[in-house]
Design a protein around this motif. Structure first.
Motif, PDB file in Angstrom:
ATOM      1  N   ALA A   1       0.827  -1.210   0.000  1.00 43.04           N
ATOM      2  CA  ALA A   1       0.000   0.000   0.000  1.00 43.04           C
ATOM      3  C   ALA A   1       0.859   1.258   0.000  1.00 43.04           C
ATOM      4  CB  ALA A   1      -0.935  -0.019   1.202  1.00 43.04           C
ATOM      5  N   ARG A   2       1.922   1.283   0.785  1.00 41.74           N
ATOM      6  CA  ARG A   2       2.811   2.450   0.796  1.00 41.74           C
ATOM      7  C   ARG A   2       3.461   2.661  -0.575  1.00 41.74           C
ATOM      8  NH1 ARG A   2       4.700   0.033   5.746  1.00 41.74           N
ATOM      9  NH2 ARG A   2       3.762   1.062   7.570  1.00 41.74           N
ATOM     10  N   TYR A   3       3.856   1.545  -1.181  1.00 43.22           N
ATOM     11  CA  TYR A   3       4.477   1.657  -2.499  1.00 43.22           C
ATOM     12  C   TYR A   3       3.489   2.225  -3.535  1.00 43.22           C
ATOM     13  CZ  TYR A   3       6.484   0.178  -6.945  1.00 43.22           C
ATOM     14  OH  TYR A   3       6.949   0.162  -8.238  1.00 43.22           O
ATOM     15  N   LEU A   4       2.273   1.773  -3.464  1.00 39.77           N
ATOM     16  CA  LEU A   4       1.267   2.262  -4.433  1.00 39.77           C
ATOM     17  C   LEU A   4       0.957   3.730  -4.244  1.00 39.77           C
ATOM     18  CD1 LEU A   4      -1.230  -0.765  -4.482  1.00 39.77           C
ATOM     19  CD2 LEU A   4       0.369  -0.063  -6.271  1.00 39.77           C
ATOM     20  N   ILE A   5       1.047   4.211  -2.995  1.00 36.24           N
ATOM     21  CA  ILE A   5       0.812   5.645  -2.766  1.00 36.24           C
ATOM     22  C   ILE A   5       1.829   6.479  -3.535  1.00 36.24           C
ATOM     23  CG2 ILE A   5       0.927   7.457  -1.004  1.00 36.24           C
ATOM     24  CD1 ILE A   5      -0.302   5.500   0.957  1.00 36.24           C
ATOM     25  N   GLY A   6       3.061   5.969  -3.600  1.00 36.53           N
ATOM     26  CA  GLY A   6       4.103   6.736  -4.274  1.00 36.53           C
ATOM     27  C   GLY A   6       4.085   6.619  -5.787  1.00 36.53           C
ATOM     28  N   VAL A   7       3.605   5.530  -6.331  1.00 35.46           N
ATOM     29  CA  VAL A   7       3.709   5.321  -7.776  1.00 35.46           C
ATOM     30  C   VAL A   7       2.377   5.486  -8.499  1.00 35.46           C
ATOM     31  CG1 VAL A   7       5.644   3.756  -7.446  1.00 35.46           C
ATOM     32  CG2 VAL A   7       3.329   2.822  -7.602  1.00 35.46           C
ATOM     33  N   ALA A   8       1.294   5.636  -7.760  1.00 39.02           N
ATOM     34  CA  ALA A   8      -0.010   5.756  -8.422  1.00 39.02           C
ATOM     35  C   ALA A   8      -0.089   7.069  -9.205  1.00 39.02           C
ATOM     36  CB  ALA A   8      -1.124   5.697  -7.381  1.00 39.02           C
TER      37      ALA A   8
ATOM     38  N   MET B   1      -2.319 -11.852  -4.632  1.00 39.07           N
ATOM     39  CA  MET B   1      -2.574 -10.484  -4.165  1.00 39.07           C
ATOM     40  C   MET B   1      -3.297  -9.684  -5.239  1.00 39.07           C
ATOM     41  SD  MET B   1       0.757  -9.311  -1.940  1.00 39.07           S
ATOM     42  CE  MET B   1      -0.215  -7.955  -1.261  1.00 39.07           C
ATOM     43  N   GLY B   2      -3.892  -8.599  -4.794  1.00 37.00           N
ATOM     44  CA  GLY B   2      -4.559  -7.688  -5.721  1.00 37.00           C
ATOM     45  C   GLY B   2      -4.571  -6.277  -5.141  1.00 37.00           C
ATOM     46  N   PHE B   3      -4.756  -5.284  -6.025  1.00 37.16           N
ATOM     47  CA  PHE B   3      -4.826  -3.899  -5.545  1.00 37.16           C
ATOM     48  C   PHE B   3      -5.805  -3.128  -6.430  1.00 37.16           C
ATOM     49  CE2 PHE B   3      -1.842  -3.569  -8.995  1.00 37.16           C
ATOM     50  CZ  PHE B   3      -2.064  -2.315  -9.551  1.00 37.16           C
ATOM     51  N   ALA B   4      -6.280  -2.003  -5.869  1.00 33.87           N
ATOM     52  CA  ALA B   4      -7.175  -1.109  -6.601  1.00 33.87           C
ATOM     53  C   ALA B   4      -6.995   0.297  -6.060  1.00 33.87           C
ATOM     54  CB  ALA B   4      -8.621  -1.572  -6.470  1.00 33.87           C
ATOM     55  N   ILE B   5      -7.082   1.300  -6.978  1.00 33.39           N
ATOM     56  CA  ILE B   5      -6.954   2.710  -6.599  1.00 33.39           C
ATOM     57  C   ILE B   5      -8.158   3.450  -7.180  1.00 33.39           C
ATOM     58  CG2 ILE B   5      -5.530   4.778  -6.723  1.00 33.39           C
ATOM     59  CD1 ILE B   5      -3.108   2.962  -7.158  1.00 33.39           C
ATOM     60  N   TRP B   6      -8.872   4.172  -6.311  1.00 30.90           N
ATOM     61  CA  TRP B   6     -10.016   4.967  -6.737  1.00 30.90           C
ATOM     62  C   TRP B   6      -9.756   6.445  -6.425  1.00 30.90           C
ATOM     63  CZ3 TRP B   6     -10.476   0.635  -3.579  1.00 30.90           C
ATOM     64  CH2 TRP B   6     -11.111  -0.493  -4.133  1.00 30.90           C
ATOM     65  N   ASP B   7     -10.472   7.294  -7.140  1.00 26.37           N
ATOM     66  CA  ASP B   7     -10.453   8.716  -6.754  1.00 26.37           C
ATOM     67  C   ASP B   7     -11.526   8.934  -5.702  1.00 26.37           C
ATOM     68  OD1 ASP B   7     -12.860   8.704  -8.037  1.00 26.37           O
ATOM     69  OD2 ASP B   7     -12.213   9.889  -9.767  1.00 26.37           O
ATOM     70  N   LYS B   8     -11.648  10.202  -5.271  1.00 25.82           N
ATOM     71  CA  LYS B   8     -12.571  10.483  -4.175  1.00 25.82           C
ATOM     72  C   LYS B   8     -14.028  10.246  -4.566  1.00 25.82           C
ATOM     73  CE  LYS B   8     -12.577  15.396  -5.423  1.00 25.82           C
ATOM     74  NZ  LYS B   8     -12.291  16.771  -4.939  1.00 25.82           N
ATOM     75  N   LYS B   9     -14.310  10.197  -5.888  1.00 27.79           N
ATOM     76  CA  LYS B   9     -15.680   9.967  -6.331  1.00 27.79           C
ATOM     77  C   LYS B   9     -15.978   8.482  -6.544  1.00 27.79           C
ATOM     78  CE  LYS B   9     -15.871  14.411  -8.725  1.00 27.79           C
ATOM     79  NZ  LYS B   9     -16.079  15.069 -10.044  1.00 27.79           N
TER      80      LYS B   9
ATOM     81  N   ASP C   1      -5.060   8.479   0.553  1.00 28.66           N
ATOM     82  CA  ASP C   1      -3.932   9.348   0.219  1.00 28.66           C
ATOM     83  C   ASP C   1      -4.416  10.789   0.275  1.00 28.66           C
ATOM     84  OD1 ASP C   1      -1.548  10.344  -0.573  1.00 28.66           O
ATOM     85  OD2 ASP C   1      -1.736   9.745  -2.670  1.00 28.66           O
ATOM     86  N   ASP C   2      -4.606  11.321   1.468  1.00 31.68           N
ATOM     87  CA  ASP C   2      -5.135  12.685   1.637  1.00 31.68           C
ATOM     88  C   ASP C   2      -4.036  13.726   1.723  1.00 31.68           C
ATOM     89  OD1 ASP C   2      -7.692  11.666   1.694  1.00 31.68           O
ATOM     90  OD2 ASP C   2      -7.664  11.336   3.876  1.00 31.68           O
ATOM     91  N   HIS C   3      -2.803  13.317   1.836  1.00 33.96           N
ATOM     92  CA  HIS C   3      -1.722  14.287   2.052  1.00 33.96           C
ATOM     93  C   HIS C   3      -1.245  14.891   0.728  1.00 33.96           C
ATOM     94  CE1 HIS C   3       1.648  16.231   3.946  1.00 33.96           C
ATOM     95  NE2 HIS C   3       2.495  15.613   3.089  1.00 33.96           N
ATOM     96  N   ASP C   4      -0.873  14.057  -0.254  1.00 37.68           N
ATOM     97  CA  ASP C   4      -0.347  14.569  -1.514  1.00 37.68           C
ATOM     98  C   ASP C   4      -1.393  14.556  -2.621  1.00 37.68           C
ATOM     99  OD1 ASP C   4       2.147  15.009  -0.399  1.00 37.68           O
ATOM    100  OD2 ASP C   4       2.739  12.909  -0.742  1.00 37.68           O
ATOM    101  N   HIS C   5      -2.238  13.579  -2.618  1.00 41.58           N
ATOM    102  CA  HIS C   5      -3.209  13.419  -3.703  1.00 41.58           C
ATOM    103  C   HIS C   5      -4.574  13.312  -3.074  1.00 41.58           C
ATOM    104  CE1 HIS C   5       0.321  12.722  -6.146  1.00 41.58           C
ATOM    105  NE2 HIS C   5       0.687  11.748  -5.305  1.00 41.58           N
ATOM    106  N   GLU C   6      -5.242  14.360  -3.012  1.00 37.81           N
ATOM    107  CA  GLU C   6      -6.487  14.470  -2.258  1.00 37.81           C
ATOM    108  C   GLU C   6      -7.537  13.480  -2.763  1.00 37.81           C
ATOM    109  OE1 GLU C   6      -9.866  17.808  -1.139  1.00 37.81           O
ATOM    110  OE2 GLU C   6      -8.090  18.378  -2.271  1.00 37.81           O
ATOM    111  N   GLY C   7      -8.019  12.728  -1.778  1.00 34.25           N
ATOM    112  CA  GLY C   7      -9.177  11.895  -2.030  1.00 34.25           C
ATOM    113  C   GLY C   7      -8.903  10.504  -2.559  1.00 34.25           C
TER     114      GLY C   7
END
Length: 487
Positions: A47-54, A97-105, A152-158
């Protein structure tokens, strides 16, 4: 009380598996906990890695020069089924394993083929447990995964990032890891139990050898035990060796005393019997002597008493010879000629039978005499056995009775047509000096006891019984113990 060997084996063979189960249960629980922690740590690291590369939403606008709201959004889906991407992951290589990234909407920005089916939970933070209220909003696919949500509310809102690990694959990995640990332990347990059994039996082998030697030892044998025993058992063996000498010496002295006393008594008793007979012969021709019949009666009683004492001395002498023995030496045993042996015995007791007008009869109940009770015997002792049985029958049967010696393939019987014995007295007939009440015949109560001891020395048994009604009489059966155990 169980043997020490049996108690040790029982305690160890129950205690060791129980201890193994408790130890293995603790190891399994600890291993399960540690592997779960390792996998959860791996999920958080991903999860930490995905925060940086998403990808950022602003980067997406710059790359395409258009506002995202003016075009249709298409998420990036990664397929990890390529052989070049999959390593040696075992059965979990495709869906571990699996991962998913969504925006705030809630729009899916990026996922792999497993993560695209994850449920979007904007209010969930950290690992999702079954007790959480958000767990009920999961779709069936998501419930099969261990999910971790981070915002990820610090660098990429929502942005909401979910990383999951397949529960089935995780459990299989844990089971495999536990099998690697527990299977060798189980094999080691069985090997250790086998070693324990072997060591205990080997340790108790000297005691087994001593027990076997003691079972075969004669009471008069004073030779020491020479088996190699542990130091802890050596004092017991030394004490037994001293006891053997004392017992053998006591038996020898008792046997010598009985034999000497019997021999010493035979001579004066024979002299008394001779004097009583001479006195009777001198009384008979006398005339004019008052109460001569009374004198003859008393001399007859004296003669009967001396005869009884002589018979008792002879029986005691025989008893002294055979009592110390527990088994007959093999060199004294031979295959008998039953017809010749019984001829001799019947001839020995014939005079006593004629005096009471008793008929003696021998019956062979098989075609071939060689088939009669096939055993090895000591001829001298066995003649004494049969003679005592016939003598007992002659003494206690009324005049004119019939005594039959029956020779069969599995038994030898002495059958008479006398009055028999009371049923409650049958079990006591082989006791020393026991005579049923009301007997007027001469006897010592040792004849059947001696016969029973001789039978025991030949691994035979004597069975006493009355004849079946309406016939009257008494039956003594000589039978092989081994034949009885087989039936």
């Amino acid at each position: 009380m169980k043997s020490i060997q049996q108690r040790l084996l029982t305690s160890l063979l129950i205690g060791l598996p129980l201890l193994w189960v408790l130890t293995s249960s603790f190891i399994a629980w600890k291993l399960w906990h540690e592997i779960n922690e390792m996998n959860d740590t791996q999920i958080t690291q991903v999860a930490r890695y995905l925060i940086g590369v998403a990808p950022k939403e602003d980067d997406d606008k710059d790359n395409h020069g258009q506002d995202e709201s003016k075009k249709e959004h298409t998420p990036k889906i990664y397929n990890l089924k390529s052989k070049r991407l999959s390593g040696d992951l075992g059965e979990a290589e495709d869906d571990y394993m699996g991962f998913a990234i969504w925006d705030k909407k809630g729009r899916l920005l990026m996922a792999d083929e497993n993560g695209q089916s994850f449920a979007f939970l904007p209010d969930q933070y950290g690992f999702l447990e079954e007790r959480d209220s958000a767990y009920q909003r999961l779709n069936p696919f998501s419930k099969r995964w261990r999910l971790f949500y981070v915002h990820d509310d610090h660098d990429h809102e929502g942005r909401v990032i979910a990383v999951g690990q397949n529960l089935k694959s995780r459990q299989e990995m844990i089971v495999d890891a536990m099998s690697v640990q527990l299977l060798p332990m189980l094999i080691g347990l069985f090997a250790f139990m086998g070693l324990v059994v072997w060591l205990i039996r080997r340790g108790f082998m000297p005691l087994t050898q001593i027990s076997s030697e003691l079972e075969q030892r004669q009471p008069q044998d004073d030779s020491p035990i020479t088996a190699d025993v542990p130091k802890e058992i050596q004092p017991l063996v030394s004490a037994l060796n001293i006891l053997f000498v004392k017992v053998a010496d006591t038996l020898a002295r008792e046997q010598r005393f009985t034999a000497d006393a019997s021999h010493e008594l035979r001579s004066p008793l024979a002299a008394l019997k001779l004097q009583a007979d001479l006195l009777q012969q001198q009384i008979l021709p006398l005339s004019g002597v008052e109460d001569d019949n009374q004198l003859f009666y008393h001399t007859q009683k004296i003669s009967n008493g001396i005869e009884r004492a002589t018979h008792l001395v002879e029986q005691l002498l025989i008893l002294a010879k055979i009592e110390p023995q527990q088994q007959l030496p093999p060199e004294q045993l031979e295959s008998p000629d039953w017809l010749m042996l019984t001829d001799i015995v019947l001839s020995d007791v014939n005079r006593l039978a004629r005096e009471k007008r008793i008929q003696l009869k021998r019956t062979v109940n098989c075609n071939n005499p060689a088939d009669i009770l096939p055993i090895l015997i000591n001829p001298t002792l066995f003649k004494l056995l049969i003679r005592n049985l016939l003598d007992n029958a002659i003494r206690y049967c009324p005049e004119g009775a019939l005594i039959e010696l029956q020779l069969d393939t599995n038994a030898i019987r002495v059958v008479d047509n006398g009055i028999g014995v009371e049923p409650e007295q049958l079990t006591r007939l082989s006791e020393r000096f026991y005579r049923p009440a009301g007997q007027s015949q001469l006897g010592s109560g040792l004849g059947l006891s001696i016969a029973n001891q001789i039978a025991e020395l030949h691994s035979l048994t004597l069975e006493f019984a009355n004849r079946s009604q309406p016939e009257t009489g008494f039956i003594v059966t000589i039978r092989n113990k081994k034949a009885i155990s087989r039936t």
